[in-house]
Write a protein that holds these residues in place. Structure first.
Motif, PDB file in Angstrom:
ATOM      1  N   UNK A  97       0.851  -1.157   0.032  1.00 30.04           N
ATOM      2  CA  UNK A  97       0.010  -0.092   0.017  1.00 30.04           C
ATOM      3  C   UNK A  97       0.907   1.332   0.024  1.00 30.04           C
ATOM      4  N   UNK A  98       0.467   2.306  -0.910  1.00 29.99           N
ATOM      5  CA  UNK A  98       1.336   3.499  -0.598  1.00 29.99           C
ATOM      6  C   UNK A  98       0.669   4.704  -0.832  1.00 29.99           C
ATOM      7  N   UNK A  99       1.361   5.865  -1.239  1.00 28.89           N
ATOM      8  CA  UNK A  99       0.801   7.146  -1.393  1.00 28.89           C
ATOM      9  C   UNK A  99       0.053   6.929  -2.796  1.00 28.89           C
ATOM     10  N   UNK A 100      -0.770   8.124  -2.916  1.00 29.35           N
ATOM     11  CA  UNK A 100      -1.543   8.008  -4.231  1.00 29.35           C
ATOM     12  C   UNK A 100      -2.398   7.120  -4.712  1.00 29.35           C
ATOM     13  N   UNK A 101      -2.988   6.421  -3.446  1.00 28.54           N
ATOM     14  CA  UNK A 101      -3.953   5.218  -3.516  1.00 28.54           C
ATOM     15  C   UNK A 101      -3.258   4.274  -4.207  1.00 28.54           C
ATOM     16  N   UNK A 102      -1.935   3.813  -4.155  1.00 27.06           N
ATOM     17  CA  UNK A 102      -1.272   2.878  -4.771  1.00 27.06           C
ATOM     18  C   UNK A 102      -1.467   1.634  -4.074  1.00 27.06           C
ATOM     19  N   UNK A 103      -1.750   0.400  -4.727  1.00 28.32           N
ATOM     20  CA  UNK A 103      -2.052  -0.927  -4.122  1.00 28.32           C
ATOM     21  C   UNK A 103      -1.607  -1.824  -5.192  1.00 28.32           C
ATOM     22  N   UNK A 104      -0.789  -2.914  -4.426  1.00 28.02           N
ATOM     23  CA  UNK A 104      -0.376  -4.063  -5.181  1.00 28.02           C
ATOM     24  C   UNK A 104      -0.742  -5.265  -4.588  1.00 28.02           C
ATOM     25  N   UNK A 105      -1.170  -6.351  -5.024  1.00 25.29           N
ATOM     26  CA  UNK A 105      -1.377  -7.813  -4.527  1.00 25.29           C
ATOM     27  C   UNK A 105      -0.585  -8.685  -5.645  1.00 25.29           C
ATOM     28  N   UNK A 106       0.311  -9.421  -4.712  1.00 27.37           N
ATOM     29  CA  UNK A 106       1.091 -10.313  -5.759  1.00 27.37           C
ATOM     30  C   UNK A 106       1.194 -11.652  -4.948  1.00 27.37           C
ATOM     31  N   UNK A 107       1.129 -12.738  -5.798  1.00 26.51           N
ATOM     32  CA  UNK A 107       1.254 -13.998  -5.252  1.00 26.51           C
ATOM     33  C   UNK A 107       2.239 -14.752  -6.258  1.00 26.51           C
ATOM     34  N   UNK A 108       2.938 -15.950  -5.622  1.00 31.12           N
ATOM     35  CA  UNK A 108       3.813 -16.510  -6.577  1.00 31.12           C
ATOM     36  C   UNK A 108       4.119 -17.578  -5.836  1.00 31.12           C
ATOM     37  N   UNK A 109       4.730 -18.551  -6.778  1.00 27.68           N
ATOM     38  CA  UNK A 109       5.517 -19.913  -6.217  1.00 27.68           C
ATOM     39  C   UNK A 109       6.538 -20.411  -6.759  1.00 27.68           C
TER      40      UNK A 109
END
Length: 650
Positions: A172-184
Motif C-alpha cells: 500500500x502506498x501514496x496516491x492510492x497505490x495498491x499491489x497484490x502479488x502471489x507466486x510459487x
C-alpha cells in the motif's frame, strides 16, 4: 496520501525487531559470476571481453522499483525517458530503445531470456520473478542482430529450485497505490516451476511542489510470469515460459501545462516460449532450441475529441544453436529467425517484417586461460512488405563483426579490450512506403542503407577481497543516420551524417564489516561521463543525452533478516527539444537528483533457514527529498511517496 508517521513507525519497528530473527546468511550484492548475454552461453564473467553489468536478484528485490524502467532509472543504467503512466525508454551510450509497439526502430535492444522482447517500453517488463538483469554496454549485433547499437538489456526470469514454496505480498502506498502479488517456485523430482502474478492500481499524483497532476492514474494493471521445466533425461530439459502484461486504462496526459484530463491508453502484451536445452554427458557439446510467439496491443483514446487509434503487433521467432567446448576452445554456431506482423488504424495499415540470420561466436583461451580471445560474425537478411496498396516489398542484408581480448593478470585484476559493430535495418515505411497521412504523402527510399556503428572500448576490472570495481573507456562512430526529409513535395527518408560518442564508465563497491561478520555495509557508486557526444555534421551536442549520470548509495544487511538501501541517482543537464510551446527549439533541461530509501525485515518461522517460511515487513520512500524533477520536459514526476508492504512465505 499515506500518513508519514506510519511509515516512520514501521521503519523504527523494523530496526528494533532485528534481535527477534533467526540466523540468515549475509546477502551478496555483486550478482552471479556466471553470465550468458555476451556469448549466448553460460560463461564466467572473468572471460567476458566487453563491458557488462549484472543486477542481481537481491538488489532487484530490495529496490522499490515497480518495473524494469524504474529499476534502471534508480541504478542510472544509461539515461531514462519516463512518462507518467506506462511508457519508459532507456538510453545507453547515446542511443535509445523504441517505446511504441515494437523494437524495430530502437537502437538499444531489450531481451527476455535471451530473445527479442518485442518492445522497447521498459514499463511493460516486471521485475518480479526475475533472477538477474544483464546489461551489455556497446554494440551486440553479432549476438542479437538489429537495434543493438548502444547496448543490450537482458531480463532473465527465475527457474524453480529447492523445496516448493508459496508467497503472498500486499503493498500500500501514496496516491492510492495498491499491489497484490502471489507466486510459487521450487523443484519436485524432475519438474521445476516458478512464477508470480501482480494486480495493481494507482491514483493521480502530486508533484514535489504540491501541484496535482491529473490523469496520471492507472487501473487494472496485471503482470505475470510463469515458467515450468521438465528434465526428461540427464542434461536434457524442456521448458515453457509465459509472460503477460495488461493495463485496462492508464492516463495519458499532455504536458503538465496543457494537461489532457480524459485521454487514456489501454495496453496488452503476452508471449509464450518453448525451450529445449541439452548436452552430452561430458558437456563437450551442448545445444538450445527455442520457439516463441506473442502479441502486443495498444489503444489510444481521447473522448473529448472522439479520436482513437490502435496498433497490433504479432511476433514469432525461433532460435537454434550448438556449442562445442574443450579445455581452451569454445565455438557456438546457430540461426535466428523472427517475424513481425504490424496492423494499425494509422498509415501504413499493414506491414510485415521478417529476419532470418546466422552467426558464429568463438572463444580461445591460452596461458592457462589467463588470456582469452573472442570473435564473432553474423549475417542478417531482412524482408519488409507494406500491403493494402500503401507500399511494396524490399529485401536487404547486413554482415556484422566483433572481436575482443581479456587478460586476467591475476585473480583480482583483469584488462579487456574489444571492437564491435552495431546496426539498425531500415523499417518498412522507410524502405517501401507509399501512403498519405494527415494530408502528407510519404514515399520510401529503396536505396536506404542500414544505420551502422563501430565501437572500440578498453577497460580494467579490480575485484580484490570485498572491493569490486571497473573502469571503461569507449568511443562509437555512428554513421548512415536515417532521417526524414521533404523532397519534391513528398516526405521520404535518406542516409545523412552521423555522430561520435565517447566517454568513461565506472563502477565501484566495497563490502565492509564494521560490526563484525554479522553486518555488511556496502557503499557503492556507478556512473557514466560522456566526453564527446556530437553530431558530425553540425558539431552540436546530441539531444536527450546527459553528459553525466551517477548513482551512489549504501546497502546494509545483517545475518538476521534485516536489509536496507539508500540510493541517490543524479542525471546531468540535457539538451531537449521544447514542444511544450510548439516551437521545437532546443533548450537545456536542468539536472536533478532522486533519492530513494527502502528497508525490510524478515521474521523466520523455520529457524536457521535462509529462505524458510516467515513474514517480511518492508517500507520504502521514493523521492525522499520531495524534489520537483522531470525525466522528460513538461512531464513532472511524483513528489515524495511512501510504500509499506507485508510478505508471507509459506
Amino acid at each position: 496520501m499515506m500518513n508519514r508517521k506510519v511509515c516512520l513507525l514501521v521503519m523504527a519497528g523494523l530496526l528494533w525487531s532485528k534481535g527477534l530473527l533467526a540466523e540468515e546468511t549475509t546477502k551478496s550484492f555483486t550478482g552471479s559470476e556466471l553470465v550468458v548475454t555476451s556469448s549466448r552461453v553460460e560463461e564466467e564473467k572473468k572471460s567476458v571481453t566487453s563491458s557488462i553489468t549484472v543486477i542481481g536478484k537481491e538488489e532487484i528485490e530490495e529496490s522499490p522499483a515497480k518495473d524494469l524502467g524504474e529499476l534502471l532509472a534508480e541504478k542510472s543504467i544509461g539515461h531514462i525517458q519516463k512518462y507518467p503512466g506506462t511508457m519508459t525508454s532507456v538510453g545507453i551510450r547515446g542511443f535509445r530503445t523504441e517505446t511504441h509497439g515494437n523494437d524495430l526502430m530502437g537502437k538499444v535492444l531489450v531481451l527476455l531470456n535471451g530473445r527479442r522482447a518485442g518492445t522497447g517500453n521498459l514499463a511493460k517488463l516486471s521485475t518480479a520473478n526475475v533472477e538477474r538483469i544483464e546489461i551489455i554496454r556497446g554494440p551486440a549485433a553479432v549476438q542479437y542482430g538489429s537495434a543493438a547499437i548502444g547496448g543490450i538489456v537482458n531480463v532473465i526470469t527465475a527457474q524453480g529450485e529447492g523445496v516448493p514454496s508459496l508467497f503472498f505480498e500486499q503493498e500500500l502506498g501514496s496516491n492510492d497505490y495498491t499491489q497484490t502479488t502471489m507466486g510459487a517456485g521450487g523443484k519436485s523430482g524432475k519438474v521445476d516451476f516458478s512464477g508470480s502474478v501482480s494486480l495493481s492500481e494507482m491514483g493521480d499524483y502530486e508533484t514535489g511542489e504540491g501541484t496535482l497532476y491529473r490523469n496520471t492514474a492507472y487501473r487494472d494493471r496485471t503482470v505475470g510470469n510463469f515458467q515450468v521445466g521438465y528434465e526428461f533425461l540427464p542434461n536434457h530439459r524442456i521448458g515453457v515460459i509465459y509472460n503477460y502484461f495488461n493495463v485496462g486504462k492508464a492516463g495519458s496526459p499532455s504536458y503538465l501545462s496543457q494537461a489532457d484530463i480524459d485521454a487514456y491508453t489501454s495496453q496488452k502484451a503476452y508471449s509464450t516460449d518453448v525451450v529445449y536445452e541439452g548436452s552430452t554427458a561430458d558437456r563437450r557439446f551442448s545445444w538450445m532450441a527455442r520457439y516463441f510467439t506473442g502479441r502486443d496491443e495498444y489503444l489510444y483514446a481521447d473522448p473529448s475529441s472522439s479520436y482513437s487509434s490502435t496498433s497490433e503487433v504479432d511476433h514469432k521467432g525461433a532460435q537454434a544453436q550448438v556449442t562445442y567446448s574443450d579445455s581452451s576452445l569454445r565455438l557456438t554456431a546457430g540461426a535466428d529467425w523472427v517475424r513481425y506482423d504490424l496492423h494499425s488504424t494509422l498509415a501504413p495499415f499493414s506491414s510485415d517484417y521478417e529476419n532470418p540470420a546466422g552467426f558464429i561466436l568463438g572463444k580461445y583461451g591460452f596461458l592457462s586461460d589467463k588470456v582469452v580471445l573472442t570473435a564473432g560474425l553474423r549475417y542478417d537478411q531482412y524482408d519488409v512488405t507494406i500491403s493494402e496498396d500503401q507500399g511494396s516489398s524490399q529485401s536487404t542484408d547486413n554482415l556484422a563483426k566483433q572481436a575482443g581480448l581479456a587478460w586476467n593478470l591475476s585473480d583480482a585484476l583483469k584488462l579487456r579490450a574489444s571492437y564491435a559493430e552495431g546496426f539498425r535495418m531500415p523499417a518498412a515505411r522507410e524502405l517501401v512506403a507509399d501512403f498519405y497521412s494527415w494530408g502528407t504523402h510519404y514515399v520510401g527510399n529503396s536505396d536506404l542503407k542500414p544505420e551502422k556503428s563501430r565501437s572500440f572500448e578498453a577497460g580494467i576490472e579490480v575485484n580484490y577481497s570485498d572491493v569490486k570495481s571497473s573502469l571503461t573507456w569507449f568511443t562509437t562512430d555512428f554513421r548512415e543516420k536515417i532521417q526524414s526529409t521533404a523532397v519534391d513535395g513528398v516526405m521520404t527518408w535518406i542516409n545523412i551524417g552521423g555522430a561520435t560518442v565517447s566517454g568513461l564508465e565506472a563502477e565501484f563497491s566495497w563490502a565492509l564489516h564494521p560490526f563484525g561478520e554479522q553486518w555488511k555495509v556496502e557503499p557503492y557508486v556507478n556512473g557514466t561521463w560522456l566526453t564527446e557526444y556530437r553530431d558530425d555534421d553540425t558539431g552540436e551536442r546530441l539531444t536527450y543525452t546527459p553528459e553525466v549520470s551517477v548513482t551512489s548509495g549504501v546497502r546494509v544487511a545483517d545475518r538476521r533478516g534485516f536489509s536496507g538501501v539508500f540510493n541517490l541517482a543524479y542525471t546531468g543537464e540535457t539538451r531537449v527539444e521544447n514542444w511544450e510551446d510548439w516551437s521545437g527549439d532546443v533548450v537545456t533541461k536542468g539536472g536533478y537528483t532522486v533519492a530513494n530509501l527502502s528497508v525490510s525485515k524478515k521474521i523466520l518461522f523455520d529457524q536457521g533457514e535462509k529462505n524458510g517460511r516467515g513474514l517480511t515487513v518492508s517500507c520504502a520512500v521514493e523521492n525522499l527529498f520531495d524534489r520537483e524533477y522531470q525525466y522528460v520536459k513538461g512531464y513532472t514526476m511524483p513528489g515524495r511517496t511512501f510504500m509499506v508492504g507485508l510478505r508471507a512465505d509459506i
